[in-house]
Design a protein around this motif. Sequence first.
Motif, PDB file in Angstrom:
ATOM      1  N   GLY A  53      55.722  16.877 -22.841  1.00 23.50           N
ATOM      2  CA  GLY A  53      55.927  18.299 -22.564  1.00 23.50           C
ATOM      3  C   GLY A  53      55.613  19.149 -23.781  1.00 23.50           C
ATOM      4  O   GLY A  53      55.014  18.666 -24.758  1.00 23.50           O
ATOM      5  N   ASN A  54      55.967  20.412 -23.709  1.00 20.60           N
ATOM      6  CA  ASN A  54      55.769  21.336 -24.832  1.00 20.60           C
ATOM      7  C   ASN A  54      56.743  22.510 -24.650  1.00 20.60           C
ATOM      8  O   ASN A  54      57.441  22.567 -23.636  1.00 20.60           O
ATOM      9  CB  ASN A  54      54.287  21.768 -24.934  1.00 20.60           C
ATOM     10  CG  ASN A  54      53.833  22.656 -23.783  1.00 20.60           C
ATOM     11  OD1 ASN A  54      54.592  23.485 -23.266  1.00 20.60           O
ATOM     12  ND2 ASN A  54      52.582  22.499 -23.362  1.00 20.60           N
ATOM     13  N   PRO A  55      56.818  23.427 -25.601  1.00 21.28           N
ATOM     14  CA  PRO A  55      57.822  24.499 -25.489  1.00 21.28           C
ATOM     15  C   PRO A  55      57.660  25.362 -24.240  1.00 21.28           C
ATOM     16  O   PRO A  55      58.646  25.917 -23.750  1.00 21.28           O
ATOM     17  CB  PRO A  55      57.601  25.319 -26.763  1.00 21.28           C
ATOM     18  CG  PRO A  55      57.070  24.321 -27.742  1.00 21.28           C
ATOM     19  CD  PRO A  55      56.171  23.428 -26.927  1.00 21.28           C
ATOM     20  N   VAL A 111      53.725  31.041 -37.361  1.00 19.59           N
ATOM     21  CA  VAL A 111      54.714  31.555 -36.402  1.00 19.59           C
ATOM     22  C   VAL A 111      54.014  32.425 -35.353  1.00 19.59           C
ATOM     23  O   VAL A 111      53.176  33.269 -35.680  1.00 19.59           O
ATOM     24  CB  VAL A 111      55.801  32.372 -37.133  1.00 19.59           C
ATOM     25  CG1 VAL A 111      56.757  33.030 -36.129  1.00 19.59           C
ATOM     26  CG2 VAL A 111      56.589  31.472 -38.088  1.00 19.59           C
ATOM     27  N   ILE A 112      54.371  32.187 -34.080  1.00 18.76           N
ATOM     28  CA  ILE A 112      53.782  32.927 -32.949  1.00 18.76           C
ATOM     29  C   ILE A 112      54.848  33.844 -32.363  1.00 18.76           C
ATOM     30  O   ILE A 112      55.978  33.413 -32.150  1.00 18.76           O
ATOM     31  CB  ILE A 112      53.348  31.955 -31.831  1.00 18.76           C
ATOM     32  CG1 ILE A 112      52.431  30.865 -32.377  1.00 18.76           C
ATOM     33  CG2 ILE A 112      52.702  32.691 -30.679  1.00 18.76           C
ATOM     34  CD1 ILE A 112      52.330  29.648 -31.456  1.00 18.76           C
ATOM     35  N   THR A 113      54.464  35.075 -32.053  1.00 19.69           N
ATOM     36  CA  THR A 113      55.372  35.928 -31.275  1.00 19.69           C
ATOM     37  C   THR A 113      54.628  36.464 -30.053  1.00 19.69           C
ATOM     38  O   THR A 113      53.397  36.501 -30.030  1.00 19.69           O
ATOM     39  CB  THR A 113      55.911  37.114 -32.095  1.00 19.69           C
ATOM     40  OG1 THR A 113      54.799  37.815 -32.651  1.00 19.69           O
ATOM     41  CG2 THR A 113      56.829  36.645 -33.215  1.00 19.69           C
ATOM     42  N   THR A 144      51.674  24.198 -29.151  1.00 22.56           N
ATOM     43  CA  THR A 144      52.809  24.865 -29.796  1.00 22.56           C
ATOM     44  C   THR A 144      53.954  23.875 -29.979  1.00 22.56           C
ATOM     45  O   THR A 144      54.033  22.876 -29.270  1.00 22.56           O
ATOM     46  CB  THR A 144      53.347  26.050 -28.951  1.00 22.56           C
ATOM     47  OG1 THR A 144      53.924  25.539 -27.743  1.00 22.56           O
ATOM     48  CG2 THR A 144      52.250  27.053 -28.612  1.00 22.56           C
ATOM     49  N   VAL A 145      54.824  24.164 -30.956  1.00 20.11           N
ATOM     50  CA  VAL A 145      56.077  23.405 -31.115  1.00 20.11           C
ATOM     51  C   VAL A 145      57.185  24.387 -31.484  1.00 20.11           C
ATOM     52  O   VAL A 145      56.902  25.491 -31.961  1.00 20.11           O
ATOM     53  CB  VAL A 145      56.013  22.338 -32.249  1.00 20.11           C
ATOM     54  CG1 VAL A 145      55.160  21.156 -31.842  1.00 20.11           C
ATOM     55  CG2 VAL A 145      55.549  22.931 -33.567  1.00 20.11           C
ATOM     56  N   ARG A 146      58.419  23.978 -31.265  1.00 25.68           N
ATOM     57  CA  ARG A 146      59.580  24.749 -31.719  1.00 25.68           C
ATOM     58  C   ARG A 146      60.032  24.191 -33.063  1.00 25.68           C
ATOM     59  O   ARG A 146      60.171  22.982 -33.209  1.00 25.68           O
ATOM     60  CB  ARG A 146      60.745  24.616 -30.745  1.00 25.68           C
ATOM     61  CG  ARG A 146      60.553  25.352 -29.481  1.00 25.68           C
ATOM     62  CD  ARG A 146      61.304  26.669 -29.445  1.00 25.68           C
ATOM     63  NE  ARG A 146      60.927  27.350 -28.217  1.00 25.68           N
ATOM     64  CZ  ARG A 146      60.498  28.610 -28.142  1.00 25.68           C
ATOM     65  NH1 ARG A 146      60.417  29.344 -29.218  1.00 25.68           N
ATOM     66  NH2 ARG A 146      60.153  29.124 -26.995  1.00 25.68           N
ATOM     67  N   GLY A 192      64.327  27.458 -34.150  1.00 28.62           N
ATOM     68  CA  GLY A 192      63.784  27.662 -32.810  1.00 28.62           C
ATOM     69  C   GLY A 192      62.538  28.527 -32.776  1.00 28.62           C
ATOM     70  O   GLY A 192      62.054  28.871 -31.694  1.00 28.62           O
ATOM     71  N   ALA A 193      61.990  28.870 -33.941  1.00 28.84           N
ATOM     72  CA  ALA A 193      60.770  29.687 -33.958  1.00 28.84           C
ATOM     73  C   ALA A 193      59.625  28.901 -33.322  1.00 28.84           C
ATOM     74  O   ALA A 193      59.568  27.676 -33.418  1.00 28.84           O
ATOM     75  CB  ALA A 193      60.408  30.066 -35.394  1.00 28.84           C
TER      76      ALA A 193
END
Length: 415
Positions: free
Chosen positions: A33-35, A338-340, A352-354, A359-360
């Motif tokens: 899985g992934n975030p 960091v992604i927003t 992506t990962v957390r 938790g970013a």
Amino acid sequence: MRVLLLGGGGREHALALRLAEDASVTELICAPGNPGIAGIAQQRQVDIVDPSAVAALAVEEAADLVVIGPEAPLVAGVADAVRAKGIAVFGPSAEAARLEGSKTFAKDVMTAAAVPTARAYTCTDEVGTAQALDEFGPPYVVKNDGLAAGKGVVVTDDRAVALAHARDCGRVVVEEYLAGPEVSLFVVTDGEAAVPLLPAQDFKRVGDGDTGPNTGGMGAYAPLPWSPTGLVDEVMRDVVHPTLAEMRRRGTPFAGLLYVGLAITAAGPRVIEFNARFGDPETQVVLALLDTPLAGLLHAAATGTLAEHPPLRWRDGAAVTVVVAAEAYPAKPRTGDVITGADRPGVIHAGTVRRAADGALLSAGGRVLCATATGVDLAAARDAAYDLVRGIELPGAHHRTDIAAAAIEGRIAVP
Ligand code: AMP
Ligand code: GLY
């Protein structure tokens, strides 16, 4: 039914969204899985290319259906190991996955089945490669013979670049250049019955106007307003059914997802490649338009009952996905940024990962996110997808600005 989905990219996020919506799915488990998938499925850790580990997980989870996303587990024999436990699996055997795993094998099957494709030679040394290049002339097409995640192909007018790629790969397939727009056609099959999904178009080159190196795919759209009438029927008749028949004849039927990559040339559709799994990012747009419950369809293919499955239903309108890639993708993608702005419907997580500490959301691959939207037509879907892109912040990120543009403007012509 309890469904175990293997993989953790954008394709799996798109698959998970539709599987979770299927009323027949009581439990969706994804490994790893992934975030993006985290909110819609339970996640498990497993080495997805380890056949016995995956089979053990499928037993432990009492899975009724295992869906294998990426090619590596297929080629490693994960589907065989799961099937040996008596569990239904959507994905071909290792033998059948060679249609993707070896370009030479795929050519051999196509020749035996009289499937229209580029003429080609397998070459293992410089003299042979040079001969093949000179026979076909430029543009030169040189393909790594093994799995290369869509990045093992060089198309160039520069003979020295073509020779250098062959040297790097060792064993290559050199083939005739096919001129014409490309189509990705996904076909769900149980080895005998075969159901085509909507054709889509991918954007393989990294830069606008199809410039720069090949990637895993920078965006996609469906349906194809420019596609010749009867294209899907023609491909089913001339490509898919003969290929499936040849695989059965060899005693290695292909059941799962047959991805047919085509060029629509002046002489008609020609196969560029087969893949043994859903394409990424085309899956994001094709599944966004599928109205038929996905788990039921894949389960029918996995259990040899596809002929009894009702015809597929499609949603009106169109879908577009735009890949947001990391800085320096595809050469040396930078990760850990960091992604927003990624927590909006339609933003599909690919790499992506957390971060455990806070938790970013961090970038963790070359293709980081896919902004996916539907609309009443391609233009509306495209506007909505680029709106999503504008809401994403990722330092150094880049994306193509021309996904679906030529189709909308009527600039795609079949030669
Ligand atoms: P493949 O990994 O075989 O899908 O190749 C990746 C990309 O290279 C394709 O999507 C095409 O854009 C291009 N390509 C591969 N083979 C050919 C060919 N014979 N003629 C023209 N372009 C090709
Ligand atoms: N989008 C190309 C692939 O999945 O191979």
